[in-house]
Scaffold this motif. Structure first.
Motif, PDB file in Angstrom:
ATOM      1  N   GLU A 172     133.302  71.828 -38.179  1.00  0.00           N
ATOM      2  CA  GLU A 172     133.741  72.917 -37.285  1.00  0.00           C
ATOM      3  C   GLU A 172     133.423  72.599 -35.820  1.00  0.00           C
ATOM      4  O   GLU A 172     133.857  73.301 -34.920  1.00  0.00           O
ATOM      5  CB  GLU A 172     133.038  74.220 -37.664  1.00  0.00           C
ATOM      6  CG  GLU A 172     133.554  74.828 -38.952  1.00  0.00           C
ATOM      7  CD  GLU A 172     132.750  76.080 -39.316  1.00  0.00           C
ATOM      8  OE1 GLU A 172     132.246  76.755 -38.395  1.00  0.00           O
ATOM      9  OE2 GLU A 172     132.638  76.345 -40.525  1.00  0.00           O
ATOM     10  N   TYR A 173     132.620  71.558 -35.598  1.00  0.00           N
ATOM     11  CA  TYR A 173     132.177  71.277 -34.226  1.00  0.00           C
ATOM     12  C   TYR A 173     132.822  70.005 -33.706  1.00  0.00           C
ATOM     13  O   TYR A 173     133.100  69.086 -34.479  1.00  0.00           O
ATOM     14  CB  TYR A 173     130.647  71.151 -34.199  1.00  0.00           C
ATOM     15  CG  TYR A 173     129.991  72.484 -34.437  1.00  0.00           C
ATOM     16  CD1 TYR A 173     129.573  73.274 -33.377  1.00  0.00           C
ATOM     17  CD2 TYR A 173     129.855  72.976 -35.735  1.00  0.00           C
ATOM     18  CE1 TYR A 173     129.007  74.521 -33.604  1.00  0.00           C
ATOM     19  CE2 TYR A 173     129.300  74.222 -35.966  1.00  0.00           C
ATOM     20  CZ  TYR A 173     128.870  74.998 -34.899  1.00  0.00           C
ATOM     21  OH  TYR A 173     128.332  76.239 -35.113  1.00  0.00           O
ATOM     22  N   PRO A 174     133.048  69.942 -32.381  1.00  0.00           N
ATOM     23  CA  PRO A 174     133.644  68.731 -31.809  1.00  0.00           C
ATOM     24  C   PRO A 174     132.776  67.502 -32.094  1.00  0.00           C
ATOM     25  O   PRO A 174     131.554  67.616 -32.193  1.00  0.00           O
ATOM     26  CB  PRO A 174     133.674  69.011 -30.300  1.00  0.00           C
ATOM     27  CG  PRO A 174     133.322  70.434 -30.118  1.00  0.00           C
ATOM     28  CD  PRO A 174     132.711  70.950 -31.377  1.00  0.00           C
ATOM     29  N   ALA A 175     133.414  66.361 -32.204  1.00  0.00           N
ATOM     30  CA  ALA A 175     132.713  65.127 -32.550  1.00  0.00           C
ATOM     31  C   ALA A 175     131.591  64.822 -31.558  1.00  0.00           C
ATOM     32  O   ALA A 175     130.553  64.261 -31.934  1.00  0.00           O
ATOM     33  CB  ALA A 175     133.701  63.974 -32.608  1.00  0.00           C
ATOM     34  N   ASP A 176     131.787  65.210 -30.288  1.00  0.00           N
ATOM     35  CA  ASP A 176     130.785  64.818 -29.288  1.00  0.00           C
ATOM     36  C   ASP A 176     129.661  65.852 -29.107  1.00  0.00           C
ATOM     37  O   ASP A 176     128.780  65.682 -28.268  1.00  0.00           O
ATOM     38  CB  ASP A 176     131.463  64.525 -27.936  1.00  0.00           C
ATOM     39  CG  ASP A 176     132.196  65.738 -27.393  1.00  0.00           C
ATOM     40  OD1 ASP A 176     132.303  66.762 -28.121  1.00  0.00           O
ATOM     41  OD2 ASP A 176     132.674  65.676 -26.239  1.00  0.00           O
ATOM     42  N   ARG A 177     129.677  66.923 -29.916  1.00  0.00           N
ATOM     43  CA  ARG A 177     128.591  67.916 -29.812  1.00  0.00           C
ATOM     44  C   ARG A 177     127.356  67.380 -30.556  1.00  0.00           C
ATOM     45  O   ARG A 177     127.468  66.986 -31.731  1.00  0.00           O
ATOM     46  CB  ARG A 177     129.063  69.232 -30.457  1.00  0.00           C
ATOM     47  CG  ARG A 177     128.014  70.330 -30.486  1.00  0.00           C
ATOM     48  CD  ARG A 177     128.132  71.270 -29.336  1.00  0.00           C
ATOM     49  NE  ARG A 177     127.037  72.233 -29.356  1.00  0.00           N
ATOM     50  CZ  ARG A 177     127.158  73.504 -29.727  1.00  0.00           C
ATOM     51  NH1 ARG A 177     128.332  73.976 -30.112  1.00  0.00           N
ATOM     52  NH2 ARG A 177     126.120  74.311 -29.695  1.00  0.00           N
ATOM     53  N   LYS A 179     124.416  67.028 -32.932  1.00  0.00           N
ATOM     54  CA  LYS A 179     124.138  67.756 -34.183  1.00  0.00           C
ATOM     55  C   LYS A 179     122.863  67.200 -34.822  1.00  0.00           C
ATOM     56  O   LYS A 179     122.646  65.993 -34.841  1.00  0.00           O
ATOM     57  CB  LYS A 179     125.300  67.584 -35.174  1.00  0.00           C
ATOM     58  CG  LYS A 179     126.656  68.013 -34.625  1.00  0.00           C
ATOM     59  CD  LYS A 179     127.776  67.670 -35.596  1.00  0.00           C
ATOM     60  CE  LYS A 179     129.119  67.876 -34.949  1.00  0.00           C
ATOM     61  NZ  LYS A 179     129.508  66.762 -34.042  1.00  0.00           N
ATOM     62  N   HIS A 206     129.782  62.490 -39.357  1.00  0.00           N
ATOM     63  CA  HIS A 206     129.907  63.413 -38.220  1.00  0.00           C
ATOM     64  C   HIS A 206     128.992  63.026 -37.053  1.00  0.00           C
ATOM     65  O   HIS A 206     128.851  63.798 -36.099  1.00  0.00           O
ATOM     66  CB  HIS A 206     129.583  64.839 -38.670  1.00  0.00           C
ATOM     67  CG  HIS A 206     130.577  65.382 -39.650  1.00  0.00           C
ATOM     68  ND1 HIS A 206     131.806  65.874 -39.262  1.00  0.00           N
ATOM     69  CD2 HIS A 206     130.539  65.482 -41.004  1.00  0.00           C
ATOM     70  CE1 HIS A 206     132.475  66.284 -40.343  1.00  0.00           C
ATOM     71  NE2 HIS A 206     131.729  66.051 -41.413  1.00  0.00           N
TER      72      HIS A 206
END
Ligand code: PLP
Length: 406
Positions: A172-177, A179, A206
């Motif tokens: 659900e989150y952009p690849a560059d966020r 985590k 991810h």
């Protein structure tokens, strides 16, 4: 506000629910683990402890005790300060080197407990990595939850051990966020083990950093006691491995093991590391002896697993229900806080068997249990007495038994 009345009223509430915590006052005897003396109402009783997290009895190991005596005599009682302000002792440094080597990491960083290492380690990473989102297993320990909460980072809870749910939530989150995925290897109340390799596959897909709590596994699993990740050959794929020195290693303290820069980062920014007095050097030396010994000795781990197997088999023969799991923890399910407490009291009063009842909030309401932790220092006779007593109370209270396989 009448503060005292408020305290009384809150305590009466937990008492009514049957989950008021009564501590059992015992004195363990070195050389005689798991036997101990219980102090009750001015009298004493000899008891056998079946609920210790000193899983291997290392708290009475000769090498550990000798190391502690020696360093106590050499260095005195306390560390003398925080690590920043004169508290870094040679024995802290030696222990950190031993732990880094145990997990095949560049560095390790010591804390005063496993709780503090999770709270400070996880909390600092999540707070300081810009825009970090933390993905936390639903059954993570309170220390991890508190660390994440303290960080104020965005938090997502994924279903316990459910890799698909983790994958879906990460996606659900952009690849560059940034985590960070936090989970345990052995979950201490149910004794189940995380699918670590599958979790790592998803995290790598991810680009998420990984943080594993191996508190109930270090010393116990893996050819050198490096935990489940070591046993499964996965340590190098995990960003941070966290552990305790207070359970299988029989002493006290917690740590993270990771890259040199990550440990240096936490060392430099974690208030739970910076602003508290360091562990006494004698404890560090005892922990170091314990870690070293269990790197080279498989005997304790083998005997531990054998005792666990024997207790489980004997429970099965009598149909006493316990959660099946692949670890060393045997949760005997009762499902009612009052009953659980009564059984625990009865075992203690009539048989000198100490198994602490486990209630909410440690486990969900309705899942109250006796958590039995066999160890290599329990004898065949100890096992016989435990099983006879449990069978007796199961009959007396007409508790449900499982069908016994023919
Ligand atoms: N992590 C887990 C999963 C635990 O169960 C515990 C304690 O029981 C801790 C961390 C805290 O470790 P320590 O007892 O060393 O503070």
């Amino acid at each position: 506000m009448d503060f005292e009345a408020y305290f009384k009223q809150e305590l009466a509430g937990v008492q009514e629910e049957g989950r008021y915590r009564i501590f059992t006052e015992i004195e363990r005897h070195r050389g005689a683990f798991p036997h101990a003396t219980r102090y009750i109402d001015g009298e004493t009783q000899e008891v056998t402890v079946w609920c210790s997290n000193d899983y291997l009895g290392m708290g009475q190991n000769r090498l550990v005790i000798d190391a502690m005596h020696k360093v106590l005599d050499e260095c005195g009682a306390g560390a003398g300060g925080t690590r920043n302000i004169s508290g870094t002792n040679h024995h802290h440094v030696l222990l950190e080197q031993e732990l880094a080597d145990l997990h095949g990491k560049e560095s390790a960083l010591l804390f005063t407990s496993g709780y503090v290492s999770n709270w400070a380690g996880l909390g600092t990473l999540a707070a300081r990595i810009p825009d970090c989102v933390v993905f936390s297993d639903a059954l993570n320990h309170a220390s991890m939850i508190e660390g994440i909460r303290y960080s104020k980072a965005e938090r997502r809870i994924w279903k316990h051990n459910d890799v698909e749910d983790l994958d879906r939530q990460l996606a659900e989150y952009p690849a560059d966020r940034p985590k960070l995925v936090a989970f345990e290897s052995v979950y201490s109340m149910d004794g189940d083990i995380a699918p670590i390799a599958d979790i790592l596959d998803v995290c790598e897909k991810h680009g998420a950093m990984t943080y594993i709590d191996e508190v109930h596994a270090v010393g116990l699993y893996g050819p050198r006691g490096g935990g489940v990740a070591e046993r499964e050959g996965l340590m190098d794929r995990i960003t941070v491995i966290e552990g305790t020195l207070g359970k299988a290693y029989g002493t006290m303290g917690g740590y993270i093991a990771a890259s040199a820069d990550l440990c240096d980062f936490v060392r430099s920014f974690a208030s739970g590391f910076i602003f508290t007095t360091a562990l006494p050097p004698a404890i560090a030396a005892g922990a170091c002896a314990s870690v070293k010994h269990l790197k080279n000795s498989q005997a304790e781990r083998d005997l531990h697993q054998e005792t666990v197997r024997q207790v489980r088999t004997r429970l099965d023969m009598l149909g006493i229900p316990h959660l099946p799991n692949p670890s060393h923890i045997i949760p005997v399910m009762v499902g009612d806080p009052h009953k659980c407490k009564r059984i625990s009291d009865w075992l203690m009063d009539n048989h000198g068997i100490y198994v602490q009842p486990i209630n909410y909030p440690t486990v969900p309401r309705g899942e109250e249990r006796l958590r039995i932790t066999p160890s290599p220092v329990h004898s065949g006779d100890d096992i016989d007495r435990l099983i006879t007593a449990l069978s007796d109370i199961w009959s007396q209270c007409e508790l449900a038994r499982r069908d016994v396989a023919a």
